[in-house]
Every structure is written in structure tokens, then in C-alpha cells.
Enzyme design. Structure first.
Site, PDB file in Angstrom:
ATOM      1  N   ASP A 245      42.984   3.080  42.992  1.00 15.31           N
ATOM      2  CA  ASP A 245      41.978   2.082  43.344  1.00 15.31           C
ATOM      3  C   ASP A 245      40.651   2.462  42.674  1.00 15.31           C
ATOM      4  OD1 ASP A 245      41.329  -0.232  45.368  1.00 15.31           O
ATOM      5  OD2 ASP A 245      39.672   1.197  45.473  1.00 15.31           O
TER       6      ASP A 245
ATOM      7  N   ASN B 220      31.165  -5.103  40.636  1.00 11.95           N
ATOM      8  CA  ASN B 220      31.421  -6.498  40.281  1.00 11.95           C
ATOM      9  C   ASN B 220      30.261  -7.383  40.711  1.00 11.95           C
ATOM     10  OD1 ASN B 220      33.276  -8.198  38.995  1.00 11.95           O
ATOM     11  ND2 ASN B 220      33.986  -9.003  40.946  1.00 11.95           N
TER      12      ASN B 220
ATOM     13  N   ASP C 192      35.803  -7.918  34.897  1.00  8.09           N
ATOM     14  CA  ASP C 192      37.081  -8.115  34.208  1.00  8.09           C
ATOM     15  C   ASP C 192      37.245  -7.117  33.065  1.00  8.09           C
ATOM     16  OD1 ASP C 192      37.625 -10.128  35.930  1.00  8.09           O
ATOM     17  OD2 ASP C 192      37.159 -11.767  34.539  1.00  8.09           O
TER      18      ASP C 192
ATOM     19  N   GLU D 185      41.529  -4.718  42.425  1.00 12.94           N
ATOM     20  CA  GLU D 185      41.217  -3.528  41.631  1.00 12.94           C
ATOM     21  C   GLU D 185      42.203  -2.401  41.892  1.00 12.94           C
ATOM     22  OE1 GLU D 185      38.661  -3.416  45.388  1.00 12.94           O
ATOM     23  OE2 GLU D 185      39.367  -4.890  43.938  1.00 12.94           O
TER      24      GLU D 185
END
Length: 650
Positions: free
Chosen positions: A497, A505, A514, A541
Site C-alpha cells: 500500500d 493525491n 495517476d 493504491e
């Protein structure tokens, strides 16, 4: 007084007058011609109907496969979305973009949308999302009141957005507690199927129908408004109950015309494809041939009568005339039965002894130019061995061997042909053997088979790949893990993770997020490159790695290598206390206590949460979690071994 030896004998030996012989001959020959015409007409009708049945059922199968692929690809995409929406509430902007990308990748879809429990649009691939609510639609009521994950194909309706006839595919969205959470819909314009169906040319009054398995007409080409439900027809009341694939004759409920119906039920989905061909169209070529045969037979009868008149005065030429007539009839039957294919006679050395005139329209070569040449001059070098094997398999006069090979037209264009070999006659010596070869052009069929295989491979690849990262998606990961778990005694799973990704983000934007996901995914994908392992995007993620035939120690090394490689990317993250993007990893290996593959993933997930709890940017093995009241050892961010755990709470 006449000599008794010169009297005409009585009984069977009595001389028959030439007139009686001629009349008997004329009657017998007339009966033979009419019999041959009748037999040929019946046999040709039988073959025409059989060929029509084969062509119709093949077309129904192809159309059923087309409908299955169109619906199945949408179902696969929708299944992943339903699973995601069960556990997460995605950001509308990002999820709408994902829906738009999905629609763009599936040409049969016009839009995908999500309705909440009140029928209000939450997400949509349309810019902007629709404003009206759809709680009154039948599919919404059905999913609200009926639990289940199956795809529903709804009755065609008039789209409120596009104003066109639309087929809606829908799935129920469940919350984690199993309660109703909304409906996921995908729409297919009726014109998608109509554009495909109108490419087929099979005569007037023919039709193609896509039906639901309860008789509801989803698509009919050409369109008709005389009937929208066929549940009471023989197709649903009798034929589909006996077989999922079939062929029968009936009166069409749409136009009242006698038709032959070929049908096939789609695999995995409640849909049926039918192809209806009028009987008159199926038999049209046979009727043309029959008219020709009648004219030819009339000409033959006229010749027989003329011959009878000649025989009346020249009886001594009877046998010679009969033989010529029979030879002419045999040549006619050979040409009439095989005029569409190329007929070749080959001797034991492979030299062409006879080539029919039909070679000119098919290959553009004259028969006389091919005589005396070796048959292998017209066969592609890569296919010559298969042709030799086909002729070697001929063991008797009734044995037929079929082979498909490449040849060339006169202009050098390659052609795929199908050839049926058989012995022309049983030879006395092997060197005297002659082979009869009937050749048919199958280039178009070969091209369509290749295109269909390529499309199937592409659809399989799209269904197993995550569109953003290029890694295997969750569905393919689950399938791979299940297969490897069943065949490997030793197997490990890594769950990774990205630490603080949500803050990254939100700070840098989705495009930067992205790019970060793709960079981390490349590192993880490289870890299993050229190995038997598999890297996948697990969700958001989170990433997962399956390592067959790998123990916990080696799996921990792989996790550490990935963690250090991600750190080495140097992706700045001001939100993180370390200043860079890092990952946490949970490692689990199969033990005697592991129940199944899901439990193995659960162990890795527990180890991942422990790594998060201990401060992130580290790898934790699941076996350390079982040692309560004992410090568990993990690998610290600097790559050195140290006590990473703490006493577990009681």
C-alpha cells in the site's frame, strides 16, 4: 408346303417386331430420363435443405457468439464496478472519468451510470451526468426487490437521454451488510446490433432476432412492430426446452411467411439468437436448377423420340446409339453435380491429368495450361507435406481425405482452398493409382476465422488488465492465486500500500496521483518479470504480488526489494514525514493452518495493517503476528533488521 424349320417360333422365342422394340425402348428411356430427373431433383432438394440448415445454424452460432461477447465484456466491466462500489464511495469526478474510459473501450456501450437507492444518478459516463431520476424503471424496481449479483437484460425501451431504442444491462449494488445500495446500468443502442446484422445478405423476408429467454424481442432486423413477445411460440414452448441449439420450420409470427428458423441460446446469458430464412429463398437455387433440368430432360426426350424414329429404320445401330447416349448422360451428371468446384484428376506421380473448366473463375488459370504439370507446383511449400499425408491416408475407394492448403491465382494472389481427395478407382498396382480431387475456395471463411480469433484474444487481454497501471486486475489476480494455491505446496502473497497516497493525491491532483500509481506499479511489475509470479493492482493504491514456490523468507526479500526500489524513485511527498513516496508491505506464506487462498490474502492484509500501525515504510510478515507478548522482528526503512513489533495487546 413351307419348311417347319423356317416357321417363327412360338412363345418367348417368337420374333418381336422392330416397332415393338422401338416403342419399348422409347418407353424405357423416357422412364429412365424422368426417373433420373426426379431422383436428382429430390436429392438436390434434400442437399439444398441440408446445406441451408448448416448455413443458417452456423450463422445463428456466429451471431450468438457475437451477442455473448458483446454482453460478456460489459458484464465483466460491470462486475468489477459493483465490487468496488460495495466497499468504496469513489470521488465522482474520478469515477465518472473511469466510466467514460470504459465506455470508450467497449464500442457496444453508449453509457454507464450508477443510481442510488432512491433512483438518483450518482455517477455517469455522460458529460454532464443526467439530472432526472429513474426510480420508475422496471429494472430499478427489480433490483431493489430482488437480491442477487446476476446481470439483468431488460426489455428494450426508449431512452430518455438519447431518444433511441435502447437495451439496458443492469446489476444490483449491495452494501457490505447485504442491503440494497443502488443499481449499475449500461446501455446498448439497438442500432449497434442492427448495424452488424444488416451486413448479412440472405434474401428478402429473412430476419435476425435477438430475444430474451422469456420471449421478449430485444432486437429484430429488419424491424417489425407486429409482435414484441414470442413466449407462446413453438421456439419457447417446445424447441428451447429440448435443445439450446436447433433448426425447424414454422410460420413467422411477424409476417406469416413459411420460414426455416435456426436458433442458439447464448452462453452464460438469458438471450437467444434466431435466424429466419423463407423456404422460397432456401429453395430458390434448387428451383432454378430444377427448371434447367426440366428443359434438359425435355431436350433428351425429344432426342429419344428422334432416335426411336431413326432406330425404326436403322435398328442395327441401336447399341452404338445407346452407348453414346449413356456416356453423354454420365458427363452431364458429373458437370451438373460439381460445376461450382474445381475437379482435378491426378496420377500416382502427382501429374495433373484432368482439370475442370471451373478452375478459370476460381484461380484465373486455363485448364489446358495446367495439364501435364505436377500438382505440387500449385501448393504452397509449407503445405505440401499435409497434402502428401492426406493422400497417404486413402485406403479404399470409399475413403475421403480432406485438407486445407494455400495456392495462388494467376495474378499471384494467395488463396486458401479446401480439397477432398479420394481414389478414382481401385488400382491393380500402386503405380497405376489415380486420385480425384475436388477443390473449393475457402479464403473468406479463413479470413473470418482469423479475425474472430484475434478479437477473442484482444477481449481476453482487456478483461484481465488494469487500464491505468497495465498490471493484472483484481479479477485475474483472484483466478491466478486460486490456480497456484491448488497446485503449489509453497506459495506466498505480498500486499503493498502506498503510504499517505490520499494526501498526495489531494495535494498534487489526480493526474499526479495517476503518474505516481503507474511509477510504483512498474516497480512492482518488474519484481515478477520473467518469473512464474504475478503482479496485480488490488484496488486503489493497493497492489498484490503472488509468488508460487516461494517461502516466507524469500518473499520478505522481494517485498524489501520493492520497498527500497519505490523509495529510490524519489517521488517527493511533502505530506509524508519522510518527504518521499514510500510503501508498506504485508507478507504471508502458506502454512498448514492456512484454510484457503482467501485466508492467505487475509493474513497478508493483517500483516500490511501491522506495518501501517508500526509507522509505515516497512515490511511485516504474517507469522510474526501470531506470537503474542513477544516482540516481532521486521525490516526497518534503512534496510537493517531490528525489533519492529511491540507486545501485542491482550
Amino acid at each position: 408346303m413351307p419348311d417347319p424349320q423356317l416357321r417363327e417360333p412360338d412363345g418367348p422365342l417368337r420374333r418381336v417386331s422392330p416397332a415393338v422394340v422401338v416403342v419399348a425402348f422409347a418407353l424405357v428411356m423416357t422412364a429412365c430420363v424422368l426417373g433420373v430427373v426426379a431422383w436428382k431433383a429430390l436429392d438436390a432438394k434434400k442437399n439444398t435443405l441440408a446445406r441451408g440448415q448448416t448455413d443458417t445454424m452456423n450463422l445463428a452460432h456466429s451471431l450468438a457468439e457475437h451477442a455473448t461477447h458483446a454482453i460478456q465484456s460489459a458484464d465483466i466491466a460491470m462486475a468489477g464496478m459493483v465490487e468496488l462500489l460495495k466497499y468504496r464511495d469513489p470521488v465522482p469526478e474520478r469515477f465518472n472519468r473511469y466510466l467514460t474510459e470504459t465506455v470508450n473501450s467497449l464500442p457496444q456501450l453508449r453509457e454507464i451510470g450508477v443510481l442510488d437507492v432512491h433512483g438518483k444518478w450518482l455517477y455517469s459516463s455522460l458529460p454532464p451526468p443526467p439530472l432526472q431520476n429513474d426510480p420508475d424503471r422496471a429494472y430499478f424496481s427489480y433490483h431493489r426487490d430482488t437480491p442477487g449479483r446476476a446481470l439483468r437484460i431488460n426489455e428494450p425501451l426508449q431512452s430518455r437521454l438519447a431518444g433511441r431504442s435502447t437495451i439496458i444491462l443492469s446489476k444490483r449494488i449491495d452494501r457490505q451488510d447485504g442491503s440494497f445500495g443502488g443499481v449499475l446500468t449500461a446501455t446498448i443502442d439497438s442500432d449497434y446490433f442492427n448495424r452488424f446484422y444488416r451486413k448479412f445478405q440472405f434474401g428478402p423476408d429473412s430476419s435476425i432476432s435477438l430475444l430474451r429467454d422469456d420471449g421478449v424481442v430485444l432486437i429484430r432486423w429488419p424491424a417489425s412492430e407486429r409482435s414484441t413477445n414470442l413466449a407462446s411460440t413453438d421456439l419457447f414452448s417446445k424447441h428451447l426446452k429440448n435443445s439450446a441449439v436447433g433448426y425447424y420450420k414454422t410460420t413467422s409470427p411477424f409476417d406469416g411467411i413459411e420460414k426455416y428458423i435456426g436458433y442458439e441460446r447464448a452462453r452464460h446469458f438469458p438471450a437467444v439468437v434466431t435466424v429466419a430464412i423463407p423456404e422460397a429463398w432456401v429453395l430458390s437455387d434448387w428451383q432454378k436448377t430444377l427448371r434447367t433440368d426440366v428443359l434438359v430432360s425435355a431436350a433428351l426426350l425429344f432426342m429419344i423420340l428422334l432416335l426411336a424414329a431413326v432406330l425404326f429404320s436403322q435398328f442395327r445401330f441401336r447399341m452404338r446409339t445407346e452407348l453414346a447416349l449413356r456416356e453423354r448422360e454420365a458427363h452431364y451428371r458429373l458437370l451438373a453435380n460439381n460445376i461450382a468446384d474445381i475437379i482435378i484428376l491426378i496420377d500416382a506421380r502427382g501429374v495433373l491429368r484432368y482439370v475442370s473448366q471451373s478452375v478459370e473463375p476460381v484461380l484465373g488459370q486455363r485448364p489446358e495450361d495446367m495439364l501435364g504439370k505436377s500438382c505440387f507446383e500449385m501448393i504452397h511449400p509449407d503445405d505440401q507435406e499435409s497434402v502428401r499425408s492426406a493422400t497417404a491416408q486413402l485406403s479404399g475407394i470409399d475413403t475421403v481425405s480432406t485438407v486445407v492448403f494455400r495456392t495462388w491465382r494467376a495474378d499471384g494472389t494467395p488463396v486458401w482452398v479446401e480439397s477432398n481427395f479420394k481414389l478414382a478407382a481401385l488400382p491393380v498396382k500402386p503405380a497405376q493409382a489415380e486420385f480425384l480431387c475436388v477443390i473449393r475456395d475457402v479464403t473468406e471463411r479463413k479470413r473470418m476465422e482469423d479475425e474472430l480469433n484475434q478479437l477473442n484474444r484482444r477481449l481476453t487481454q482487456l478483461a484481465a488488465t488494469d487500464g491505468l497501471t497495465g498490471l493484472t486486475n483484481r479479477r485475474a489476480f483472484d483466478d491466478f492465486l486460486l490456480r497456484q494455491y491448488e497446485c503449489c505446496d509453497e506459495i506466498s502473497v505480498l500486499l503493498l500500500d502506498i503510504d499517505g497516497f490520499k494526501g498526495y493525491n489531494d495535494t498534487h491532483g489526480h493526474q499526479a496521483g495517476d503518474r505516481c500509481l503507474r511509477a510504483v506499479a512498474k516497480v512492482i511489475g518488474d519484481a515478477t518479470l520473467n518469473t512464474s509470479g504475478l503482479s496485480a493492482r488490488y484496488g486503489g493504491e493497493e497492489f498484490a504480488v503472488v509468488l508460487p514456490d516461494t517461502g516466507e523468507g524469500d518473499a520478505l526479500k522481494v517485498a524489501e526489494a520493492i520497498r527500497l526500489a519505490v523509495r529510490a524513485l524519489g517521488i517527493a511527498n511533502p505530506i509524508s514525514s519522510r518527504g518521499y513516496i514510500t510503501v508498506s508491505a504485508g507478507v504471508a506464506a502458506r502454512t498448514d493452518a492456512t484454510r484457503d487462498d482467501s485466508a492467505l490474502v487475509g493474513d497478508a492484509d493483517s500483516a500490511l495493517y501491522e506495518a501501517k500501525r508500526l509507522g509505515r515504510n516497512r515490511s511485516v510478515v504474517a507469522s510474526s503476528l501470531a506470537l503474542r507478548h513477544v516482540a516481532s522482528e521486521s525490516i526497518q526503512p534503512d534496510g537493517e533488521s531490528a525489533l519492529a513489533g511491540r507486545l501485542a495487546p491482550t
